[in-house]
Write an enzyme that holds these catalytic residues in place. Structure first.
Site, mmCIF file in Angstrom:
data_model
loop_
_atom_site.group_PDB
_atom_site.id
_atom_site.type_symbol
_atom_site.label_atom_id
_atom_site.label_comp_id
_atom_site.label_asym_id
_atom_site.label_seq_id
_atom_site.Cartn_x
_atom_site.Cartn_y
_atom_site.Cartn_z
ATOM 1 N N GLU A 1 0.749 -1.300 -0.152
ATOM 2 C CA GLU A 1 0.034 0.009 0.121
ATOM 3 C C GLU A 1 0.771 1.330 -0.095
ATOM 4 O O GLU A 1 1.081 1.915 -0.982
ATOM 5 C CB GLU A 1 -0.969 0.045 1.553
ATOM 6 C CG GLU A 1 -2.008 1.038 1.074
ATOM 7 C CD GLU A 1 -3.034 0.837 2.068
ATOM 8 O OE1 GLU A 1 -4.015 1.314 2.295
ATOM 9 O OE2 GLU A 1 -3.162 -0.588 2.820
ATOM 10 N N GLU B 1 -2.521 0.397 13.382
ATOM 11 C CA GLU B 1 -3.756 0.648 12.720
ATOM 12 C C GLU B 1 -4.994 0.548 13.393
ATOM 13 O O GLU B 1 -5.675 1.240 13.375
ATOM 14 C CB GLU B 1 -3.571 -0.290 11.135
ATOM 15 C CG GLU B 1 -4.805 0.260 10.348
ATOM 16 C CD GLU B 1 -4.645 -0.542 9.226
ATOM 17 O OE1 GLU B 1 -5.434 -0.161 8.039
ATOM 18 O OE2 GLU B 1 -3.983 -1.504 9.068
#
Length: 905
Positions: A480, A748
């Site tokens: 990502e 996260e």
């Protein structure tokens, strides 16, 4: 001269008596001695130092020279401005070195003070300055592995060289060499931008690298340009072919010039890098290296020619932000064997960078390095959260000579490295981890009496370092590593404390503007890979981030540059509203908020349009304020009226007859209160309801958007004690829970690792479980601005810490806390310490600024400064007590120690 100045500064900083004003830290466009500056009207900044109190600049005079000839003198300007003063002289020339200095008058000395000289070097201002041609490899490429192409050219210089500057960019990443030496210390150049519209070039002073016989060698790699990108593993997003554009400008001592360019005369081949991708890693076969190819005399007769292409140069821009460089080095904390029998190195810190290794083995031996952030609950190497990113580097040895190995065009997010094939015994002295991030100045510090909170601050800083690599990424380990707009808008203010992110975000915002659709919509990450558009809380980065840079750095130009994009975004939302209510489109909601596991209480769902409308109104307000700053009175009035209607639409849609929000969630109340969406008469009731919801759960239930402002909201409405309870909580979910699990960066997800050490099973685990995600580190903003109390005045005359607010909020179990910040004016610091019934507050205010210090008492007679009653100190002006029972004291620059006697926490 420089040594003498350094000594004076050292004496000053060490607390020695030094009452003469000195000028330091001259910056051009916020940078020291920039090369290749692409700004035609650069801004100049300087700092003043004096240990006397209340010192301010009264006038300045800037002088700019080219080759010792004055080209502009501002004249004596009566002003206290010392930050970002605009050059107003003749048009600057391309590829030219300029010098400047400043003379300053202040309020304590009769004679002016003269600075040392600073320099800056311009880039190319017009496309026709580029004489070089785009070149590509002339051989048939291996389209599967895509080995790194090499380019080289030899040339001679017969005269004495005065200066030589190398201008270079590429499609893909490049590394350049002259006569066997690497050019510069930057990595992953030319950086990542919206390539079709904005492609950066770099400029290097290579005078000292040149000789009589010279060779330029350049390696390329796919990088962001054509490499695998995004969770969809896209290839060739910007193009299929790598290419090089290089121009060497040589000035000789006799006044003549010579230009070396990329053209048909160059040669191309391949070498040791057989494969290189950002996500997957790099493969290096040392047996294929062309020994001596970057030096003169190398036989390149079997090399291929190059292809000349007509790629555009209209999109070329000078580099504005700081380059990615190597920073901290970590030695192994331990080397061990896992239960599965894997040889693993623990570096003790989750970081972003690469491994540098010393090795001696046999020819053909292959060494493989695999990278991971965590171990599983059994202590084995864990990479499932990397998704399809392989994150592996391979090295094939050439011979039995000792060799130093590290990658060139890839990096990894890791704390642990698994090594296979290492010859002999691996010892700590054989291997180290090197951190990579954009080379921004470290500006902030924070510490306290709470050990876990101090580690939390370290985690915030390392999350920022690891994700501020060229762009503000969301994570830097899996497939990502994208510039998500939602993450940076919640974290931007925190980021300004830890590092000077000014130019870093100005550059990124230019790409946000470039990626904005014609109808005003903003992608969810930038540079865009055709991402989701206009997601509330994400697209709003186009208003929030420029405004944050204005408040924290006093940068008015960024508002002017981004105003059109800010306005277009607001209008893109406005046209899809119904009676001023944004109730259309998709949203990410309050991303990754608390989700109850079995046996836990479920939080209430937040109506998605509470989020969309709150952010819409906030962007309208920022736009109206920006219009006021820029003098667009008509726009300001229009958007102030629109803001009223947007808030009224919120009241009508989301506040019931009892005065409560229709969504009884912490997210709803946190955002509504933060963005002033609740009528004044109902605000305190709403704050009480928020606290009740927090107490009901015993923790927050918020996600990416609503967690960031939560403690700010609590402090604003008198619930700082609740904010401290949230900060100090150690159980899941909390900021400190990951710290108790050994985290060295932010996660996260709140439960990235569960209390029993396992990873959650619920989808989309393990595919989305980054252990280096900086967004939740936004709690650092509250720690700096509320806990310790350092903030800037948001009035136009006070932004950028020209007028400083010091308003500490002691609380919780803390007995002391301190923070400092290097502003453009100098160092600001604040600390508080509770000693029995005394509160001791130490403050440092830089020269040429003023401050208002708020102390927690209603009785000024209880306050002393340097053991004297404050009423007897002429440099301190006592103001009326505030509603929250604090006494404001107005002061000028200097160092102060206040004691509040009879203090009760």
């Amino acid at each position: 001269m420089k040594k003498a100045l350094f000594l004076l500064i050292s004496l000053f900083c060490a607390g020695n008596v030094f009452s003469q004003t000195i000028i330091t830290n001259l910056l051009t466009e916020n940078l020291k001695e920039p090369m290749g500056l692409g700004v035609t009207h650069p801004r100049f900044t300087w700092q003043l130092h004096n240990n006397k109190r209340g010192v301010v600049q009264t006038a300045y005079e800037i002088n700019v020279r080219q080759d010792n000839t004055e080209i502009w003198n501002s004249g004596k300007i009566i002003s206290d401005s010392s930050v970002m003063l605009v050059y107003k002289g003749p048009v600057l020339k391309s590829n030219t070195k300029y010098s400047w200095d400043v003379k300053v008058w202040d309020n304590i000395q009769k004679d002016p003070v003269q600075s040392e000289t600073a320099t800056f070097h311009t880039g190319f201002f017009i496309t026709t300055d580029w004489k070089a041609k785009w070149i590509a490899p002339g051989f048939a490429e291996d389209t599967i592995n895509r080995p790194s192409p090499y380019f080289r050219k030899e040339f001679n210089t017969e005269k004495s060289i005065k200066s030589a500057n190398l201008f270079v960019t590429s499609h893909g990443m490049y590394e350049a060499y002259i006569n066997g030496k690497r050019v510069g210390d930057a990595y992953f150049t030319p950086g990542w931008t919206s390539y079709h519209k904005r492609l950066q070039y770099q400029v290097y002073n290579v005078t000292n690298l040149l000789a009589k016989n010279n060779t330029i060698g350049v390696m390329l790699a796919s990088g962001w340009y054509r490499g695998v990108l995004g969770f969809a593993n896209k290839k060739d997003f910007y193009g299929k072919s790598l290419a090089l554009l290089l121009q060497l400008e040589i000035k000789y001592s006799d006044g003549s010039k010579e230009t070396i360019i990329t053209d048909e005369s160059w040669k191309s081949s391949t070498g040791k890098i057989t494969y290189s991708e950002i996500y997957n890693g790099e493969k290096t076969d040392l047996r294929l290296e062309k020994e001596g190819w970057t030096a003169s005399g190398y036989n390149d007769s079997v090399w291929d020619k190059v292809m000349v292409n007509d790629f555009s140069k209209d999109n070329l821009i000078g580099t504005y932000n700081e380059a990615v460089k190597e920073h901290e080095i970590f030695k192994p904390l331990k080397i061990f064997t896992t239960p599965k029998g894997e040889k693993v190195i623990d570096f003790g810190q989750n970081l972003v960078g690469w491994v540098k290794m010393k090795v001696k083995g046999r020819a053909g031996q292959i060494i493989k390095l695999s990278h991971a952030e965590v171990l599983d609950h059994q202590g084995n190497f864990y990479t499932a959260n990397l998704r399809s990113a392989k994150a592996q580097d391979f090295y094939t040895l050439k011979n039995d000579k000792e060799t130093i190995l590290k990658p060139h065009f890839t990096w990894h997010g890791f704390r642990y490295v698994k090594i296979d094939g290492y010859p002999g015994e691996l010892k700590p002295e054989h291997i180290e981890a090197v951190a990579l991030y954009s080379a921004m100045d470290q500006t902030g510090s924070f510490s306290s009496s709470h050990t876990l909170v101090n580690q939390l601050q370290s985690n915030i800083e390392w999350g920022q370092k690891g994700n501020f690599l060229e762009i503000p990424t969301d994570c830097n380990q899996r497939n990502e590593r994208l510039g998500w707009t939602g993450d940076i808008q919640v974290f931007a203010h925190t980021g300004t404390f830890n590092m000077r992110i000014h130019n870093f975000l100005v550059k990124w915002l230019a790409d946000v503007k470039a990626e904005q659709l014609p109808d005003g919509q903003i992608p969810s990450f930038v540079p865009s890979l055709n991402a989701n558009l206009n997601r509330a809380g994400w697209a709003d980065a186009i208003t929030i981030v420029p405004w944050t840079l204005y408040l924290t750095y006093g940068d008015k130009r960024i508002l002017s540059e981004q105003y059109g994009a800010m306005k277009a975004y607001v209008e893109s939302v406005r046209k899809v509203t119904n009676n001023d209510l944004w109730d259309t489109g998709l949203t990410f909601g309050d991303w990754l908020g608390f989700k109850a596991e079995e046996g836990q209480k479920n939080p209430k769902v937040t109506h998605k349009n509470i989020i969309t409308q709150a952010y819409y109104a906030n962007s309208i307000e920022i736009l109206a304020n920006t219009a006021m700053v820029l003098g667009y009175q008509k726009d300001a009035e229009e958007y102030k009226e629109l803001l009223k209607r947007a808030r009224q639409a919120f009241h009508k849609a989301f506040i019931n007859e009892k005065g409560d929000l229709i969504s009884q969630s912490q997210t709803a109340y946190s955002l509504a209160l933060n963005f002033k969406m609740i009528p004044d008469s109902l605000e305190q009731r709403a704050a009480e309801r928020l606290v009740k919801l927090i107490n009901e759960f015993g923790h927050f239930t918020t996600g990416f958007l609503a967690t960031a402002p939560l403690c700010h909201v609590l402090t604003r409405y008198g619930y700082t004690d609740v904010a401290y309870k949230l900060l100090e909580r150690q159980e899941y979910p909390s900021w400190l829970y990951p710290v108790t699990k050994g985290a060295t960066t932010f996660w996260e997800r709140w439960n990235g690792i569960q209390p029993d050490g396992t990873f959650p099973n619920r989808k989309p685990f393990p595919a989305m479980n980054s252990f280096n995600h900086y967004a939740h580190g936004a709690i650092g903003d509250w720690m700096y601005r509320k806990m310790v109390g350092i903030d800037t005045d948001e009035s136009e005359a006070g932004v950028g810490y020209k007028h400083i607010t010091i308003k500490p909020h002691p609380g919780g179990s803390f007995t002391h806390a301190q923070a400092s910040l290097k502003t453009y004016y100098g160092r600001v610091s604040s600390s508080w310490n509770i000693d029995g019934n005394k509160l001791i507050v130490n403050v440092e205010i830089p020269v040429n600024t003023t401050a208002t210090i708020y102390l927690p008492t209603e009785d000024a007679q209880k306050i002393t400064e340097s053991n004297e009653p404050i009423k007897s100190i002429k440099e301190i002006s006592i103001q009326s007590t505030t509603e929250d029972k604090k006494i404001p004291l107005k002061v000028g620059s200097g160092i102060y120690q206040f004691v509040v006697n009879g203090y009760v926490k």
